[in-house]
Design an enzyme around this catalytic site. Structure first.
Site, mmCIF file in Angstrom:
data_model
loop_
_atom_site.group_PDB
_atom_site.id
_atom_site.type_symbol
_atom_site.label_atom_id
_atom_site.label_comp_id
_atom_site.label_asym_id
_atom_site.label_seq_id
_atom_site.Cartn_x
_atom_site.Cartn_y
_atom_site.Cartn_z
ATOM 1 N N PHE A 23 22.894 74.455 61.322
ATOM 2 C CA PHE A 23 23.584 74.941 62.513
ATOM 3 C C PHE A 23 23.540 76.463 62.611
ATOM 4 C CE2 PHE A 23 25.759 70.978 61.322
ATOM 5 C CZ PHE A 23 25.839 70.298 62.527
ATOM 6 N N ASP A 24 23.159 76.970 63.768
ATOM 7 C CA ASP A 24 23.404 78.367 64.092
ATOM 8 C C ASP A 24 24.910 78.527 64.333
ATOM 9 O OD1 ASP A 24 22.846 81.087 65.056
ATOM 10 O OD2 ASP A 24 23.302 80.260 67.031
ATOM 11 N N MET A 25 25.394 79.772 64.276
ATOM 12 C CA MET A 25 26.837 79.995 64.427
ATOM 13 C C MET A 25 27.205 80.493 65.822
ATOM 14 S SD MET A 25 29.462 82.242 62.022
ATOM 15 C CE MET A 25 29.143 83.863 62.746
ATOM 16 N N THR A 28 26.418 78.702 69.335
ATOM 17 C CA THR A 28 26.029 77.313 69.096
ATOM 18 C C THR A 28 27.251 76.484 68.714
ATOM 19 O OG1 THR A 28 23.776 77.896 68.432
ATOM 20 C CG2 THR A 28 24.616 75.784 67.659
#
Length: 239
Positions: A23-25, A28
């Site tokens: 996961f990007d932070m 996102t």
């Protein structure tokens, strides 16, 4: 194993099981972009100018140093990039410490992946100082691995951050799905060999997805991620 940004993942003859979701932070999982709006505007004001909407768009998904350099160029100022980057980092950290909200449905997506026993990683261009503020607001253990922008030598769109996360998890990046919201992040994850799902707030802003499958965040399920990996077909736009 570095590929040209945007060139797409290696095509595998077959795919294994879904081993991890990466996961990007910012933008996102977490609605942190409005906080960046504030700190970036504050930096521009501190430098004696005003942040343009075009420059704000250009720096989305970028690392701290490149972001600062672009703002300097846009304002036409001669200032020390490292000093400005340090100022921006601290201002943003102060804002993050006040609370960074989840994007709608994002927490449910992460928790559903965890319930299935699938490994998770947070792969972000943000510095560890900012990530620490976010993690302090979360239930411990949501992410098995965290890779921050100041912990790699080549930031997104280079695949190093995603390759590092996969290596630390002990998984094949081709058996991972990455969730991203920016062109830089999508290019990085594709170059690492991941299947990439783009979950921007405005799907139209990404056009054809830059090689990612565009899915509204509230429509992301573990079954759908597994299906995308199993298909391993040329990405297509999903509305």
């Amino acid at each position: 194993m570095t590929a040209a940004p945007g060139s797409g993942p290696p095509v595998a003859s077959g795919s294994g099981p879904l081993e991890a979701v990466l996961f990007d932070m910012d933008g996102t999982l977490f609605d942190s972009e409005p906080l960046w709006d504030v700190s970036l505007a504050d930096l521009a004001e501190m430098l004696g100018g005003t942040l343009s909407s075009e420059t704000r768009r250009r720096v989305i998904g970028g690392n701290l140093r490149d972001t600062t350099r672009i703002i300097h160029e846009d304002l036409g100022v001669e200032a020390d990039v490292e000093e400005s980057a340090a100022w921006l980092l601290e201002r943003t950290r102060q804002l993050f410490a006040l609370g960074v909200p989840w994007r709608p449905a994002a927490q449910a997506v992460v928790e559903s992946v965890r319930r299935q026993g699938i490994a998770t990683a947070l792969v972000t261009s943000s510095h560890r100082a900012l990530v620490t503020e976010v993690l302090a607001q979360l239930e411990p253990g949501l992410f098995d691995v965290v890779v921050c922008g100041d912990e790699v030598s080549r930031p997104k769109p280079d695949p190093e951050a995603y390759l590092t996360a996969a290596e630390r998890l002990g998984v094949d990046p081709r058996n991972c799905v990455a969730l991203e919201d920016s062109g830089r992040g999508i290019a990085a994850a594709l170059a690492a060999g991941c299947v990439v799902v783009a979950v921007p707030e405005d799907g139209a802003a990404l056009g054809d997805g830059h090689g990612a499958v565009v899915v509204p965040l509230e429509a992301v399920t573990v079954d759908r991620l597994m299906s995308l990996l199993a298909d391993r077909v040329r990405p297509r736009l999903t509305l």
